[in-house]
Design an enzyme around this catalytic site. Structure first.
Site, PDB file in Angstrom:
ATOM      1  N   ASP A 143       0.039  -0.887  -9.332  1.00 22.00           N
ATOM      2  CA  ASP A 143       0.016   0.575  -9.312  1.00 22.00           C
ATOM      3  C   ASP A 143      -0.945   1.139  -8.265  1.00 22.00           C
ATOM      4  O   ASP A 143      -0.565   2.002  -7.474  1.00 22.00           O
ATOM      5  CB  ASP A 143      -0.360   1.090 -10.707  1.00 22.00           C
ATOM      6  N   THR A 175       2.031   5.595 -11.459  1.00 22.61           N
ATOM      7  CA  THR A 175       3.258   5.027 -10.886  1.00 22.61           C
ATOM      8  C   THR A 175       3.908   4.065 -11.861  1.00 22.61           C
ATOM      9  O   THR A 175       5.135   4.049 -12.023  1.00 22.61           O
ATOM     10  CB  THR A 175       2.949   4.316  -9.564  1.00 22.61           C
ATOM     11  N   ASP A 176       3.099   3.243 -12.534  1.00 15.85           N
ATOM     12  CA  ASP A 176       3.635   2.369 -13.573  1.00 15.85           C
ATOM     13  C   ASP A 176       4.304   3.183 -14.678  1.00 15.85           C
ATOM     14  O   ASP A 176       5.396   2.837 -15.158  1.00 15.85           O
ATOM     15  CB  ASP A 176       2.510   1.532 -14.195  1.00 15.85           C
ATOM     16  N   ILE A 177       3.653   4.242 -15.102  1.00 15.18           N
ATOM     17  CA  ILE A 177       4.181   5.042 -16.202  1.00 15.18           C
ATOM     18  C   ILE A 177       5.485   5.728 -15.804  1.00 15.18           C
ATOM     19  O   ILE A 177       6.474   5.718 -16.558  1.00 15.18           O
ATOM     20  CB  ILE A 177       3.125   6.060 -16.670  1.00 15.18           C
ATOM     21  N   GLY A 180       8.187   3.161 -15.771  1.00 14.43           N
ATOM     22  CA  GLY A 180       8.633   2.874 -17.127  1.00 14.43           C
ATOM     23  C   GLY A 180       9.578   3.927 -17.664  1.00 14.43           C
ATOM     24  O   GLY A 180      10.586   3.613 -18.327  1.00 14.43           O
TER      25      GLY A 180
END
Length: 404
Positions: A143, A175-177, A180
């Protein structure tokens, strides 16, 4: 819980860290059954990403944030018999979710082509740093790195000309969230398509693609003007005044979104002369004369406390708010009214506090009732219920260290 729109669907989750688990937690909250496959004795890396920890189970808070509603099954996928167990589970599932490096699961016969041969209508979602093709496809993606590479950090932080200037990452792995959530959205679209066509799907999601995709208005500012946007601290590139201002005892966020709100703000601030000032009459003019207006507002905001400004501006409908620390966030009456902190029973610690899913579906919050699972907590139960394994077979698998 009556609001479970994904009840009846089963997800086989081979992902770990954040983007994948965030996706599968969302699906679990929506009612899907999620089986989290973990390495025996190790599990998801984030189980050890602490402190802080739960006091008894020593589960890291980071892990707790993204794994509600799942069943943990420990299987060693490096062993042929472990792969065979996964193959049998796939036959009982609608979706496979993974975030291994490109090609990383092929040697275990757990790639899309291998699993499609076992279950032709499987929905298979791969999350990687850079996607399944292209010059960066082989690279690992994290991220923080993607926030930089994908342009977000060039927009976040104070200008270089100011004290403390320089690029800054967002305070959570945004960015990860986002990845997801895009993954969950794509999976639900694939399930909807499957209900019409009886066909599965392959979903390729990349952190870099998502980061570029959510640059939103800033990306279009660049593509439209060909001018590279610069860091503005807490200011907005397209709206003025729309930033944080110091008060006599703290800070306040002022978010004036249109000319009518600006007029009402001027009246509260007793600066009616700004209303007809040719430099400030429209938002476009205020953006053009940003520095002049912002300095004028700063001087006025320092004359009263944050609470005074909040009270007076709220009366006339000018959007504004404080900058809360997290203790104040969870003490806020609106946050408490919306029950954004939830508590679930925990098999070791008695209970665990978590953050609610923000969706309200038919007036109900969508939160899975299972707490984040202990490592391997459901291995025997799932393998017996779905695969019909006997106690003797389970014991033999444990003896061979295929499961734990």
């Amino acid at each position: 819980m009556s609001a479970q729109p994904l009840k009846g669907y089963r997800i086989l989750d081979l992902s770990r860290i954040l983007a994948g688990p965030w996706c599968s937690q969302q699906l679990a909250d929506l009612g899907a059954e999620v089986i989290k496959i973990e390495r025996p004795g190790e599990g998801d890396d984030t189980r050890r990403w602490g402190p802080p920890w739960l006091p008894e189970s020593k589960e890291a808070a980071y892990y707790l944030a993204a794994n509600r509603g799942k069943q943990s099954v420990t299987i060693d996928i490096a062993q042929a018999q472990g792969q065979a167990l996964i193959h049998e589970l796939v036959k009982q599932c609608d979706v496979v979710l993974e975030n291994f490096k490109v090609g990383g699961l092929k040697k275990y016969h757990l790639d899309y082509d291998s699993l499609k041969a076992i279950k032709s209508d499987i929905i298979y979602c791969s999350i990687t740093g850079f996607g399944q093709d292209g010059p960066y496809a082989h690279r690992a993606g994290y991220d923080f790195m993607i926030q930089g590479l994908g342009g977000l950090m060039s927009l976040t932080g104070q200008p270089d000309t100011e004290l403390g200037g320089g690029p800054v990452k967002v305070g959570v792995a945004i960015t990860d969230i986002f990845t997801g959530m895009y993954a969950a959205n794509a999976i639900m679209a694939a399930l909807l398509q499957k209900s019409r066509t009886c066909e599965g799907a392959y979903i390729d999601l990349a952190l870099l693609d998502v980061q570029v995709g959510v640059l939103a208005n800033q990306a279009l500012n660049y593509l439209t003007s060909h001018q590279v946007p610069q860091r503005l601290g807490n200011a907005h590139p397209n709206i003025v005044p729309y930033q944080a201002f110091p008060t006599s005892d703290g800070f306040i966020i002022l978010a004036v979104g249109n000319d009518a709100q600006f007029k009402r703000f001027c009246e509260v601030a007793k600066c009616d002369n700004w209303i007809d000032d040719p430099r400030f009459k429209t938002n476009a003019l205020r953006v053009e004369n940003r520095q002049i207006l912002v300095e004028l507002i700063k001087r006025e905001m320092l004359k009263q406390t944050t609470d005074t400004w909040l009270a007076e501006l709220e009366v006339v409908g000018v959007p504004c708010g404080p900058i809360n620390t997290l203790d104040r966030v969870f003490a806020d009456p609106q946050v408490q009214h919306r029950h954004l902190k939830i508590t679930l029973p925990h098999p070791v610690d008695g209970q665990v506090d978590l953050v609610s899913n923000p969706i309200r579906f038919n007036h109900e919050a969508l939160n899975a009732k299972l707490p984040p699972p202990l490592l391997g907590e459901h291995t025997s139960q799932v393998l017996q219920d779905l695969l019909g394994l006997s106690d003797l077979e389970l014991a033999e698998f444990k003896e061979a260290k295929i499961i734990a």
